[in-house]
Design a protein around this motif. Structure first.
Motif, mmCIF file in Angstrom:
data_model
loop_
_atom_site.group_PDB
_atom_site.id
_atom_site.type_symbol
_atom_site.label_atom_id
_atom_site.label_comp_id
_atom_site.label_asym_id
_atom_site.label_seq_id
_atom_site.Cartn_x
_atom_site.Cartn_y
_atom_site.Cartn_z
ATOM 1 N N GLU A 161 -74.582 -15.839 15.005
ATOM 2 C CA GLU A 161 -73.918 -16.200 16.252
ATOM 3 C C GLU A 161 -74.848 -16.015 17.450
ATOM 4 O O GLU A 161 -74.864 -16.824 18.356
ATOM 5 C CB GLU A 161 -72.652 -15.354 16.435
ATOM 6 C CG GLU A 161 -71.425 -16.119 15.990
ATOM 7 C CD GLU A 161 -70.188 -15.260 15.935
ATOM 8 O OE1 GLU A 161 -70.075 -14.333 16.748
ATOM 9 O OE2 GLU A 161 -69.350 -15.543 15.061
ATOM 10 N N ARG A 162 -75.621 -14.942 17.420
ATOM 11 C CA ARG A 162 -76.502 -14.671 18.553
ATOM 12 C C ARG A 162 -77.559 -15.756 18.730
ATOM 13 O O ARG A 162 -78.020 -15.987 19.845
ATOM 14 C CB ARG A 162 -77.216 -13.335 18.360
ATOM 15 C CG ARG A 162 -76.299 -12.189 18.673
ATOM 16 C CD ARG A 162 -77.074 -10.928 18.837
ATOM 17 N NE ARG A 162 -76.153 -9.807 18.913
ATOM 18 C CZ ARG A 162 -76.532 -8.549 18.836
ATOM 19 N NH1 ARG A 162 -77.799 -8.253 18.676
ATOM 20 N NH2 ARG A 162 -75.657 -7.591 18.923
ATOM 21 N N ARG B 199 -78.230 -31.542 24.481
ATOM 22 C CA ARG B 199 -77.545 -30.821 23.409
ATOM 23 C C ARG B 199 -77.586 -31.628 22.110
ATOM 24 O O ARG B 199 -77.846 -32.829 22.105
ATOM 25 C CB ARG B 199 -76.105 -30.520 23.827
ATOM 26 C CG ARG B 199 -75.268 -31.754 24.081
ATOM 27 C CD ARG B 199 -73.780 -31.414 24.117
ATOM 28 N NE ARG B 199 -73.019 -32.647 24.166
ATOM 29 C CZ ARG B 199 -72.618 -33.215 25.293
ATOM 30 N NH1 ARG B 199 -72.911 -32.675 26.448
ATOM 31 N NH2 ARG B 199 -71.935 -34.347 25.253
ATOM 32 N N GLU C 228 -83.361 -16.201 26.650
ATOM 33 C CA GLU C 228 -82.112 -15.454 26.725
ATOM 34 C C GLU C 228 -82.185 -14.185 25.863
ATOM 35 O O GLU C 228 -81.817 -13.091 26.297
ATOM 36 C CB GLU C 228 -80.989 -16.384 26.242
ATOM 37 C CG GLU C 228 -79.596 -15.790 26.330
ATOM 38 C CD GLU C 228 -78.683 -16.365 25.274
ATOM 39 O OE1 GLU C 228 -78.759 -17.591 25.035
ATOM 40 O OE2 GLU C 228 -77.923 -15.594 24.658
ATOM 41 N N ASP D 75 -73.670 -21.505 13.342
ATOM 42 C CA ASP D 75 -72.319 -21.243 12.860
ATOM 43 C C ASP D 75 -72.385 -20.318 11.637
ATOM 44 O O ASP D 75 -73.053 -20.648 10.652
ATOM 45 C CB ASP D 75 -71.673 -22.588 12.480
ATOM 46 C CG ASP D 75 -70.180 -22.445 12.211
ATOM 47 O OD1 ASP D 75 -69.761 -21.334 11.834
ATOM 48 O OD2 ASP D 75 -69.465 -23.440 12.389
ATOM 49 N N GLY E 284 -77.077 -18.882 17.946
ATOM 50 C CA GLY E 284 -76.420 -20.174 18.124
ATOM 51 C C GLY E 284 -76.211 -20.958 16.844
ATOM 52 O O GLY E 284 -76.217 -22.190 16.863
ATOM 53 N N GLN F 146 -82.666 -26.050 13.859
ATOM 54 C CA GLN F 146 -81.776 -25.045 13.256
ATOM 55 C C GLN F 146 -82.570 -24.074 12.391
ATOM 56 O O GLN F 146 -82.314 -22.871 12.377
ATOM 57 C CB GLN F 146 -80.711 -25.740 12.411
ATOM 58 C CG GLN F 146 -79.671 -26.462 13.253
ATOM 59 C CD GLN F 146 -78.767 -27.331 12.417
ATOM 60 O OE1 GLN F 146 -79.169 -27.851 11.375
ATOM 61 N NE2 GLN F 146 -77.533 -27.498 12.864
ATOM 62 N N LEU G 244 -83.238 -20.326 24.154
ATOM 63 C CA LEU G 244 -82.748 -19.252 23.279
ATOM 64 C C LEU G 244 -83.692 -18.055 23.344
ATOM 65 O O LEU G 244 -83.270 -16.902 23.450
ATOM 66 C CB LEU G 244 -82.650 -19.771 21.835
ATOM 67 C CG LEU G 244 -82.226 -18.751 20.785
ATOM 68 C CD1 LEU G 244 -80.767 -18.391 20.972
ATOM 69 C CD2 LEU G 244 -82.449 -19.291 19.376
ATOM 70 N N GLN H 36 -84.202 -26.369 23.791
ATOM 71 C CA GLN H 36 -83.130 -25.517 23.264
ATOM 72 C C GLN H 36 -83.692 -24.196 22.751
ATOM 73 O O GLN H 36 -83.144 -23.120 23.014
ATOM 74 C CB GLN H 36 -82.399 -26.223 22.112
ATOM 75 C CG GLN H 36 -81.657 -27.482 22.525
ATOM 76 C CD GLN H 36 -81.045 -28.208 21.333
ATOM 77 O OE1 GLN H 36 -81.168 -27.767 20.195
ATOM 78 N NE2 GLN H 36 -80.387 -29.328 21.594
ATOM 79 N N ARG I 55 -84.117 -21.532 14.416
ATOM 80 C CA ARG I 55 -83.124 -20.519 14.803
ATOM 81 C C ARG I 55 -82.926 -19.510 13.667
ATOM 82 O O ARG I 55 -82.784 -18.311 13.904
ATOM 83 C CB ARG I 55 -81.782 -21.183 15.120
ATOM 84 C CG ARG I 55 -81.757 -21.904 16.450
ATOM 85 C CD ARG I 55 -80.428 -22.611 16.654
ATOM 86 N NE ARG I 55 -80.519 -23.608 17.714
ATOM 87 C CZ ARG I 55 -80.167 -23.382 18.973
ATOM 88 N NH1 ARG I 55 -79.676 -22.227 19.318
ATOM 89 N NH2 ARG I 55 -80.308 -24.319 19.885
#
Lengths: 337, 327
Positions: free
Chosen positions: A144-145, B273, A204, A149, A147, A164, A201, A197, A167
Motif C-alpha cells: 500500500e505504501r 496517471r 514522498e 494493490d 501504491g 509496477q 513516490l 510517478q 514499485r
C-alpha cells in the motif's frame, strides 16, 4: 552537520582472473602482468541523515561500483564505508541490513519464479522483522505504501508493467526498514510518463521515512530534481561535490560544465533549434588513463600542470569541493555565461 | 510545391498474433520534405519503431502492412515486389538502429562491410569505393578514416560504432534516413556530438530524416517538426517550437509537464496517471481517454485529426492556448 554515512578513502580495483599457472607463479614470487582497472579511486564522502546525494557521470565512471561499495555488495579494495561509525562490511561480508538497494532493471532484479509477495517477505522474515505468520499483513502494508494493490501479492513479476515492478523492487528494499537507500538508475528503464510517478513516490517515501539516499543516475535533470547535494564522477574520481543548485548553476569543474552543456534541453520559447555545446573526444580507457588530471585531454582549460599530477580535492566554499587546478577560471566562465 | 521526399498516407500495420490482432500502427500519415528532420516521439509500444520498419518494408510475419500508401519521391513502395523494394532499400531509403553492436558484422572489417553496402547497389571500382568510404567516415567525424577502414567493429567505441552505422546508411546518399533511437545507448557527451553532426549532415546532403525517440529533449534539439505517437496513432503533429510551447493534445501536454526540468527541484512532478494500454485491448474511442483529465462522454468516439495549418491533433478537448511563454 553530523555524518551519517562516511566513505573514507575508498578504492576498488578490478583485475583479470588469474589462471592456475599464473596463481602458482605469483605464489612463488614471479611477476605476472596484471592490468587492473581502478573503477573507484580514493573516494572520500560523507552524507548526513535524511540527505539525498546524487551521483552522476557517464558510463564507466564508477558511479554504480561506488553504489555497490556503499551497499555492501562489493568489498572495497581499500578504505572503509561506515554507517554511524559501524562498517557496512567486515571480512568481505555485508554485516548490516541498514542499507538496501533499488536496481535499474526491475525485469532482472525480481525472481521470475517467485510470487512478488514472497519476494518482498523473504528478507524481513530471514532477519526477524516479521514472522512467517504475520508476513502477509506486513507485505500488504508495504504494498500500500508504494501504491500497489495488496491483492496482487500472489502474482508473478511478468504480470506487472515496468513501473509496477519498480514499485515492487522499492517495496522489497523498504520492507527491510533500511536507513540508507541506494538507488542505481531506478527510472532509466521506464517510460517518460511512468518516470514521473516513480520519482514522486521516491520523493514522498524518503521524506516520510526520513531516509538517507544515494541516487545514481546519468540523467542530470532527474538528479537535479531529487538530490540535495551532487557528486560528479569521472573515471573513478569525484571531480566535484556540492549542493545541487550551486554545482549545476555555476560548475567549478570544466567537466561538470561540459556535461551539463551537452544535455539536450527542452527550451519552450526558442523559435530556432537550440544550440548546445559538445565535449571533444571520448572518455579514455580506464585501463590506461592519462597521467595527471584524467580530464585534461578533453579539457579546454588544460595547462602543462594538469598533465603531470592529478589535482587535489580543494574546497570552493564550506559546502563545495572540486578537483581542478583551474576551478577559479571555470567559475569565472560560469558566472559570465 | 515540389513532391515531398516521403509521403505516408493512412499507414496501417497489424500483427496477427495468436492472442489477437495487434494494431501496432493505425492510420499514420505525414509528409517529409527534402532535407527536413522530423521527430517521431512516443513511449514503448506506441508504434514508432514499427512505423519506421514499415517504411522500409522490414515488417516480418505475423506483421503486415494492411493498408495505406508510402510514396518515396513519388514511387509507391507498398505495392513493389521484393526485389524492386530491395533495390531501393539502402540506396534511396535507409535506416540506423539503436544498437550498433547488433547491426555491424563482427567478422568483417568496417571497410569490407562498407564495400559490400556499395556493391549491393552499384558497380564501382575498388579504389573509387574505398575513396567513397573514407569520405563518408570523415564526414561523420571519424578521425584517420583511411586507417580505420581496416579495423573491426570491436575496436571501436560505442559512439564510433554508431558513426560507422550512420556512414553506411548514408553511402548512397539516400533521400530518406530512418533513425531509430540511435543515441539512446550512448553517453550524453557522445550523443551531443552525434546530434550536432546529424543536423549538419541533413543540411549538407539534403537527406530527409525521421528521428525516432522517446526523449522529447533530444528530438527538439534536432527536428524542425514533431509527431507524437500514442497506441499506434499520431495524436499530435506540428512544428517543433509551436508544438512544445503550446501543446494541444493532453498527452503531449502531460509528457512535457512531467519532465523534471519543468518543476521546481524537490517538489512533486506532474504525472500522467495509469499506464499505456495494451494494444490488444484498446479502449473503443480515444486510446488516451482512461488516463486523461479532460475525458467526457464524447471520448468514446475515435477523434479524427483536427488540422490547423501545419499543426494537427486528435482530441475532442484540445488544451487551450497557454498565455505567452512559460516561465
Amino acid at each position: 552537520m553530523s555524518a551519517f554515512l562516511t566513505i573514507d578513502n575508498v578504492s576498488r580495483l578490478f583485475g583479470p582472473k588469474l589462471n592456475t599457472g599464473e596463481k602458482i607463479a605469483v605464489k612463488l614470487g614471479g611477476k605476472v602482468e596484471t592490468r587492473s582497472v581502478r573503477a573507484v579511486s580514493d573516494v572520500t564522502l560523507s552524507v548526513s541523515k535524511g540527505e539525498t546525494l546524487g551521483l552522476v557521470g557517464e558510463s564507466g565512471c564508477g558511479k554504480s561500483t561506488l553504489g555497490r561499495l556503499i551497499a555492501g555488495i562489493l568489498p572495497p579494495s581499500s578504505g572503509t564505508v561506515t554507517i554511524e561509525g559501524v562498517p557496512v562490511m567486515s571480512n568481505g561480508k555485508k554485516v548490516t541490513t541498514r542499507v538496501q538497494t533499488v536496481f535499474q532493471d526491475p525485469f532482472a532484479s525480481l525472481d521470475p519464479r517467485m510470487k512478488v509477495g514472497e519476494t518482498v517477505a523473504e528478507g524481513p522474515i530471514a532477519h526477524g522483522l516479521t514472522t512467517r505468520a504475520n508476513s502477509k499483513a506486513y507485505v500488504a502494508e508495504w504494498f500500500e505504501r508504494v501504491g500497489l494493490d495488496p491483492v496482487w501479492v500472489d502474482r508473478y513479476p511478468h504480470q506487472f508493467s515496468g513501473g509496477q515492478r519498480q514499485r515492487i523492487a522499492i517495496a522489497r528494499a523498504l520492507a527491510m526498514q533500511p536507513d540508507l537507500l541506494i538507488c542505481d538508475e531506478p527510472v532509466a528503464s521506464l517510460d517518460v510518463s511512468i518516470q514521473a510517478q516513480i520519482i514522486n513516490l521516491f520523493l514522498e517515501l524518503t521524506k516520510r521515512l526520513n531516509l538517507t539516499c544515494v541516487f545514481i543516475s546519468h540523467d542530470l535533470s532527474v538528479v537535479q530534481h531529487v538530490s540535495d547535494r551532487v557528486a560528479v564522477m569521472y573515471l573513478g574520481r569525484i571531480v566535484e561535490l556540492g549542493p545541487v543548485a550551486q554545482v549545476f548553476g555555476h560548475p567549478a569543474h570544466p567537466y561538470t560544465a561540459a556535461l551539463f552543456g551537452s544535455v539536450p534541453k527542452l527550451v519552450l520559447d526558442a523559435d530556432e533549434l537550440v544550440h548546445f555545446d559538445t565535449i571533444a573526444g571520448e572518455v579514455p580507457s580506464p585501463l590506461s588513463p592519462p597521467a595527471g588530471c584524467y580530464y585534461h585531454p578533453r579539457c579546454p582549460l588544460a595547462s602543462s600542470g594538469c598533465r603531470t599530477a592529478p589535482p587535489p580535492t580543494t574546497p570552493v566554499s564550506d559546502v563545495r569541493s572540486v578537483a581542478c587546478y583551474h576551478s577559479d577560471q571555470q567559475l569565472d566562465r560560469a558566472k559570465r555565461s | 510545391m515540389t513532391v515531398p521526399a516521403l509521403s505516408v498516407q493512412g499507414l496501417t500495420t497489424h500483427f496477427f498474433t495468436r492472442a489477437g490482432v495487434v494494431k501496432a500502427v493505425d492510420g499514420v500519415s505525414f509528409d517529409l520534405a527534402q532535407g527536413e528532420i522530423m521527430g517521431l516521439v512516443g513511449e514503448s509500444g506506441s508504434g514508432k519503431t514499427v512505423t519506421g520498419f514499415s517504411l522500409l518494408g522490414l515488417v516480418d510475419p505475423p506483421g503486415r502492412i494492411v493498408e495505406g500508401s508510402i510514396k518515396l519521391n513519388g514511387t509507391e513502395l507498398t505495392t513493389l515486389s521484393g526485389s524492386a523494394l530491395r533495390a531501393r532499400r539502402g540506396r534511396e531509403i535507409s535506416m540506423i538502429f539503436q544498437d550498433p553492436i547488433a547491426t555491424l558484422n563482427p567478422l568483417l572489417t568496417i571497410g569490407q562491410q562498407m564495400q559490400l553496402a556499395i556493391a549491393a547497389h552499384e558497380r564501382l571500382g575498388k579504389r573509387a569505393a574505398l575513396a567513397r568510404c573514407t569520405e563518408l567516415l570523415t564526414q561523420v567525424g571519424i578521425p584517420s578514416a583511411e586507417a580505420r577502414l581496416r579495423a573491426y567493429p570491436h575496436e571501436f567505441s560505442g559512439g564510433m560504432r554508431q558513426r560507422v552505422a550512420i556512414a553506411i546508411a548514408l553511402l548512397h546518399r539516400p533521400a530518406v534516413l530512418v533513425a531509430d533511437e540511435p543515441t539512446t545507448a550512448l553517453d550524453v557527451s557522445i550523443q551531443a556530438q552525434i546530434l550536432l553532426q546529424m543536423r549538419e549532415l541533413a543540411a549538407e546532403t539534403g537527406t530527409a530524416m525521421i528521428w525516432i525517440s522517446h526523449d522529447l529533449a533530444v528530438v527538439s534539439s534536432l527536428a524542425t517538426k514533431l509527431a507524437v505517437m500514442y497506441a499506434g496513432k499520431i495524436v499530435e503533429q506540428g512544428p517543433t517550437a509551436a508544438l512544445l510551447r503550446d501543446p494541444r493534445h493532453p498527452y503531449t501536454a502531460g509528457l512535457i509537464a512531467s519532465l523534471p526540468a519543468m518543476t521546481t527541484p524537490g517538489t512533486p512532478l506532474t504525472q500522467i496517471r495509469g499506464t499505456t494500454p495494451s494494444l490488444l485491448s484498446l479502449p473503443p474511442g480515444c486510446p488516451f481517454a482512461p488516463r486523461c483529465d479532460k475525458q467526457t462522454e464524447a471520448c468514446v468516439q475515435k477523434p479524427a485529426m483536427t488540422l490547423d495549418g501545419p499543426r494537427g491533433w486528435r482530441c475532442f478537448h484540445p488544451v487551450g492556448q497557454t498565455a505567452g511563454a512559460p516561465t
